[in-house]
Design a protein around this motif. Structure first.
Motif, short mmCIF file in Angstrom:
data_model
loop_
_atom_site.label_atom_id
_atom_site.label_comp_id
_atom_site.label_asym_id
_atom_site.label_seq_id
_atom_site.Cartn_x
_atom_site.Cartn_y
_atom_site.Cartn_z
N CYS A 224 0.85 -1.19 0.00
CA CYS A 224 0.00 0.00 0.00
C CYS A 224 0.89 1.24 0.00
CB CYS A 224 -0.91 0.00 1.23
SG CYS A 224 -1.94 1.48 1.39
N LEU A 225 0.67 2.12 -0.96
CA LEU A 225 1.43 3.36 -1.08
C LEU A 225 0.57 4.50 -0.56
CD1 LEU A 225 4.04 4.70 -2.20
CD2 LEU A 225 2.79 5.05 -4.34
N LEU A 245 4.38 9.28 -8.18
CA LEU A 245 4.27 7.88 -8.57
C LEU A 245 5.30 7.51 -9.63
CD1 LEU A 245 0.39 7.34 -8.82
CD2 LEU A 245 1.96 6.18 -7.27
N ILE A 257 2.41 -2.44 -6.83
CA ILE A 257 1.66 -1.72 -5.81
C ILE A 257 0.22 -2.18 -5.92
CG2 ILE A 257 0.86 0.53 -5.01
CD1 ILE A 257 3.81 0.10 -4.49
N VAL A 260 -3.34 2.40 -3.35
CA VAL A 260 -2.81 3.74 -3.16
C VAL A 260 -3.82 4.54 -2.34
CG1 VAL A 260 -2.08 5.89 -4.28
CG2 VAL A 260 -1.52 3.68 -5.33
N VAL A 277 -3.18 5.16 -11.46
CA VAL A 277 -3.20 4.06 -10.50
C VAL A 277 -3.73 2.79 -11.17
CG1 VAL A 277 -4.26 3.22 -8.36
CG2 VAL A 277 -3.37 5.55 -8.48
N LEU A 284 -7.38 2.54 -5.91
CA LEU A 284 -7.19 3.85 -5.29
C LEU A 284 -8.27 4.11 -4.26
CD1 LEU A 284 -5.86 6.70 -5.22
CD2 LEU A 284 -7.43 7.34 -7.08
#
Length: 323
Positions: A224-225, A245, A257, A260, A277, A284
């Motif tokens: 998770c970013l 990103l 990933i 986000v 994303v 997202l």
């Protein structure tokens, strides 16, 4: 009370400084199975002085992570304040943090950086474990575009305060040994959280430690970013969320990933972010995670709720949170 009192997920949070403290303050409300993996390239202030004088890992970001894991009780708050307390004097102790001195003293007594940090954690009653990302002190170098030319800036403190646009970063030594316990934690994690924080000097250096990067690519845990609430820092001044990103993927193009987290107030073009994303194969979650007063500081309860929704979504119908 923990959001996950039973069957808590094993979570690893990567970063340094205030950004990592923000994610840890949220995640400690959700799970006791929490590990912070911290950058060790700091060369400024009290940490820089101790690093230069004693040849140790810089303790400052490690201290801040431990402070963030203190329980919200009289015991925890008192030890947190003690760790963060800085001396004011006309002598050698000026601006040294008590926690830095405590950590370094335990390192000298035990001759083991991980055991020393574990002992500080026990003293504090910390809700989680703090580990360095590498076994040796590191130096951060950046290629920075300034006035039409690219120059090399050396040192984390210099990179963090650079007046130019950071194009590329690297570590010295180039292939540092990762902390073995940090690698093990990533491989055993259910979730790995990257960010928020200083993008080039705290978040992305983890991707440049070979064994750590290998673990981040190979772990079965999800990633998770967490995007920042503001880009108004010197090293990312003027960068959009999309550029954040893309900078990460320049340095780790094959990193997967899964999710986000972004605050709508910090996103210049939500539709474009959704597309970006989606392009990287992630979902997202747009959610207000900052304080209600508008300051660019994460609110622990709001951020914890966002992480809970992300984690729960992947237990159920993956992909719904981006809609």
């Amino acid at each position: 009370m923990s959001v996950y009192p039973i069957g808590s997920p094993a979570v690893v949070a990567l970063g340094g400084g205030h950004g990592l403290s923000a994610s840890l303050s949220a995640l400690r409300l959700m799970t006791d199975r929490l590990t912070a993996i911290v950058t060790v390239a700091d060369d400024g202030g009290s940490s820089g002085r101790l690093r230069e004088e004693l040849g140790v890992l810089p303790p400052g970001d490690l201290r801040m992570a431990l402070s963030a894991l203190c329980d919200d009780s009289e015991w925890g708050r008192t030890w947190r304040d003690l760790l963060q307390h800085r001396f004011t004097s006309a002598g050698d102790l000026n601006q040294h943090a008590v926690g830095n001195l405590l950590i370094v003293a335990l390192w000298e007594l035990l001759d083991d950086s991980v055991k020393g940090l574990d002992w500080v954690g026990k003293l504090l009653g910390a809700r989680g474990r703090v580990l360095p990302m590498a076994s040796v002190p590191l130096s951060l170098e950046a290629e920075v575009a300034i006035g039409g030319e690219v120059v090399t800036v050396v040192g984390q403190s210099q990179v963090a305060s650079t007046a130019g646009r950071v194009e590329n970063i690297r570590l010295s030594p180039a292939n540092p040994p990762a902390c073995p316990e940090a690698v093990d934690a990533i491989m055993a994690a259910d979730w790995i959280v990257l960010g928020p924080g200083s993008w080039f000097s705290s978040v992305m250096p983890h991707l440049l430690v070979p064994d750590l990067a290998k673990a981040l690519h190979e772990t079965k845990g999800r990633r998770c970013l967490t995007l920042n609430l503001s880009s108004e820092t010197d090293e990312t001044l003027g960068m959009t969320t999309i550029e954040h990103l893309r900078a990460l993927y320049r340095h780790a193009p094959d990193l997967r990933i899964d999710a986000v987290v972004a605050d709508p107030s910090a996103v210049e073009d939500p539709d474009l972010l959704v597309k970006e994303v989606d392009h990287i194969g992630a979902v997202l979650l747009m959610r207000q995670v900052g304080r209600g007063d508008g300051t660019p500081i994460h609110d622990p309860l709001r951020l914890a709720a966002a992480y809970r929704d992300v984690f729960d979504d992947f237990l159920g119908d993956v992909g719904t949170i981006s809609r």
